[in-house]
Design a protein around this motif. Structure first.
Motif: not given
Lengths: 328, 381
Positions: A111-127, A139-140, A214-216, A219-223
């Motif tokens: 299982v491939f997991v990436a995580y970030g905070g709200d800044g790393g997700t909603a701001d700088i990491g959104l792209q 990935f999850v 369930k996210a893991s 098949p395919g991306p899960a958020y």
């Protein structure tokens, strides 16, 4: 039946009796007292299991779990820059797929997991997140939302709720605090038409673990968007973090739902919602708010709740809520 | 705190706070930023102080957007600034190039921390000197200033705004974690004592305005969005009217002017500070927080009879070659202490051309170079 529903049809769910014993994220880290973020991350990984590769954006969870020369991680873990956790995990996943396809590596259902905070997700990491969701990597992504940049000392992010005090949205004569409404990242993720999107809260740990699992499985991306109370940044006692998180659900400030194959599904109905004031008054970041402002927030919460009920097809609930809405 | 500039009394300020005071005194009315240690205090103070003077503070979604907003604000007529540290500065590079080519005045503060990548967020470094010069792609002129005391954080920020307005160019200020977080007593001047320069606006009838036409200064007057002076803003190489061009004669003329406007005003842009240099046999060249250690070391060396002197570089780029060459000709040896592997030392060696001996003293372990380290080295030289 969609691909996600198909993958989930045999999943029975966790209960207090069959919790996994493994702890991919071990104790002994340096999170603040009462940190609900580390708790959420721990529960999510417990559910996903130890056959996992984790990419971490810069943030609190990166700092507290890996102070030199120690690490709280018992699984492969990579710290990347602030903005690209989703991009890096895309590379890891794509390489793994290629290597297993060519027989150069044994296939182990990692299982491939990436995580970030709200800044790393909603701001700088959104792209980077949007790119990874669009490309359809398996990935999850866990967004650990504590509603501000806590690692640098409580600066506002686009996931900070309206009216909250942070060091860059200071309330005063000319300012209410945070002047904009919280960005709805789960809806943005769902708009990518990915198999699985969910919101979760550490106040409902079994629900959180089920959603992570369930996210893991799909098949395919899960958020998964997890609401993480932060005593340090939200200015409440460290003993009531879970209470605050529960109140956010009880007042409809942070409703719990899933989007499976594009089908919105409410996880918890809320026939007797509490007024948002009860949630706001627990935290000192909201203590400057006047009744008029609180009424404004209540109105917004009601509106969003109704939109959500409609999306989930809960028309009966919607009708009932219409009757009691005025009392809130 | 609120009226630190106006009160005339000594105040205790952090380097980052002094920069905010300097920016406000210079007329900065727009700040867009993104949280990053150790520059966050600049954003925090701006979020409180700018609205109070009718300015605008915006927190953006990342550093790319921060500098983008600053460029937009400057084109709309406001004096604008952003502040960041290493990783954020890396993200800003593309926009720095844009500001150079589109000739948009703006000030970018980089509070240097250990790198590369996330590096050492809470430790000082001077590793971004070359990045500040060459970080954005393509041949471009740039002004880079450095600060070593809380007073300079104030003063150099004012200078940075003045230079950027005067020459229509981005100005980068390199601070570092130690300068940024050191609290010192400073007495800020009365606003009327501060020299503030504003950009030159076009005064001809709008239809006569040729936005990038060369003149003696090399700096064309700058119209503000909405005041009737039509002009085209682009990151492409453009002709005098601002429209993209591929004609070699126009490209050459444009890039020549871009460089000329900085280098022909060299003596207006380059600032250095000297101490005990008249009869110095050993010269210490330093900048930023290391300059403070160097100062102490040079004074101690003098007490012990060693004829040491120091030059503190405030302007790093354009490199103060013409100020340093006379010393290189007469001193026995030069020492360049810095918190990197020798980015300025390499530049000193380049201009030295064998005139004297140039030695380096480097630390890259996240610790400040102490006066005794410099003194010990001076005594051995």
């Amino acid at each position: 039946m969609g691909a996600a529903a198909e993958a989930l049809k045999d999943f029975k769910g966790f209960s207090m009796k069959n919790l996994p014993r493994e702890e991919p994220l071990s104790p002994g880290h340096r999170a603040c007292q009462g940190c609900a973020e580390i708790l959420s991350l721990r529960l999510a990984l417990k559910a996903i299991g130890k056959n996992v590769i984790v990419a971490s954006a810069t943030g609190c969870m990166e700092i507290v779990t890996t102070p030199y020369p120690q690490t709280a991680w018992r699984v492969p873990w990579i710290h990347v820059a602030f903005e690209n956790a989703a991009a890096v995990i895309s590379g890891v996943e794509a390489a793994y797929k290629a290597m297993t396809r060519k027989g150069k590596m044994e296939k182990k259902d990692v299982v491939f997991v990436a995580y970030g905070g709200d800044g790393g997700t909603a701001d700088i990491g959104l792209q980077a997140l949007s790119g990874a969701l669009e490309r359809g990597h398996n990935f999850v992504y866990l967004c650990l939302d504590n509603e501000a940049y806590m690692n640098t000392g409580i600066q506002r992010s686009s996931a900070t709720p309206y009216g909250a005090m942070t060091t860059t949205s200071p309330p005063g004569k000319k300012s209410i605090g945070q002047a904009t409404w919280k960005k709805n990242v789960p809806a943005i993720a769902a708009a990518h038409d990915i198999p699985y999107v969910a919101t979760a809260s550490p106040a409902y740990p079994i629900d959180l673990m089920n959603k992570a699992k369930k996210a893991s499985l799909v098949p395919g991306p899960a958020y998964v968007h997890i609401f993480c109370a932060c005593p340090t940044g939200w200015r409440h006692d460290s003993s009531i973090a879970i209470e605050v998180a529960r109140m956010a659900v009880a007042t409809n400030v942070f409703p719990l739902y899933e989007v499976i194959d594009g089908q919105w599904k409410l996880s918890r109905k809320n026939p007797k919602p509490k007024p948002v004031k009860e949630y706001l008054k627990l935290q000192r970041r909201f203590r400057h708010l006047t009744d008029a402002e609180i009424a404004k927030i209540q109105q917004r919460v009601n509106k969003e709740w109704k939109t959500l009920l409609a999306r989930c097809g809960e028309l009966e609930e919607l009708e009932k809520f219409g009757e009691i809405e005025q009392n809130l | 705190m609120e009226d630190a500039v106006r009160s005339g009394k000594p105040v205790l300020l952090q380097g980052n706070e002094a920069m905010v005071e300097g920016a406000l005194a210079a007329g900065c009315r727009f700040f867009a930023g993104y949280p990053i240690t150790p520059a966050t205090e600049i954003s925090e103070a701006m979020s409180v102080k700018l609205p109070a003077v009718g300015g605008t503070f915006i927190q953006m979604e990342d550093e790319i957007a921060s500098l983008g907003a600053v460029i937009g604000a400057s084109l709309a007529g406001a004096k604008a600034m952003t502040a960041t540290s290493g990783p954020g500065f890396s993200l800003m590079q593309e926009n720095i190039g844009f500001a150079c080519v589109a000739e948009v005045p703006c000030v970018i503060v980089n509070v240097m921390r250990g790198g590369p990548s996330t590096g050492l967020p809470t430790r000082p470094s001077q590793g971004d000197v070359m990045q500040a010069r060459w970080g954005t792609h393509g041949e471009h002129p740039v002004i880079v200033l450095s600060v070593s005391t809380t007073w300079e954080c104030f003063d150099v920020t004012v200078k940075a705004f003045n230079l950027s307005e005067k020459y229509r160019t981005p100005v980068i200020i390199l601070s570092d974690e130690v300068v940024a977080h050191t609290r010192e007593k400073v007495q800020l001047p009365h606003p009327q004592e501060i020299e503030v320069i504003d950009r030159i606006k076009p005064n001809m009838p709008p239809e006569w305005y040729i936005p990038y036409e060369d003149n003696a200064r090399g700096v064309p007057p700058m119209g503000v969005f909405g005041d009737g002076y039509r002009y085209h803003v682009t990151g492409l190489i453009h002709d005098v009217r601002g429209f993209p061009t591929e004609r070699p004669d126009e490209i050459q003329a444009f890039l020549n002017r871009l460089h000329r406007k900085i280098y022909q005003n060299y003596f207006d842009i380059v600032f250095i500070e000297e101490e005990f240099t008249e009869d110095a046999e050993l010269l210490v060249i330093s900048y930023g927080s290391v300059a403070r250690s160097a100062k102490r070391a040079v004074r101690e060396a003098r007490k012990r009879g060693v004829k040491a002197g120091m030059v503190k570089l405030i302007t790093l780029w354009p490199f103060p070659r013409q100020f340093l060459e006379p010393y290189l000709r007469k001193v026995r040896a030069v020492l360049v202490p810095e918190m990197n592997f020798g980015q300025v030392a390499r530049e000193v060696k380049r201009i030295n051309q064998g005139m004297t001996r140039v030695e380096k003293l480097n630390r890259i372990d996240g610790q400040l170079i102490t006066p005794s380290e410099i003194l010990t080295r001076l005594l051995k030289m």
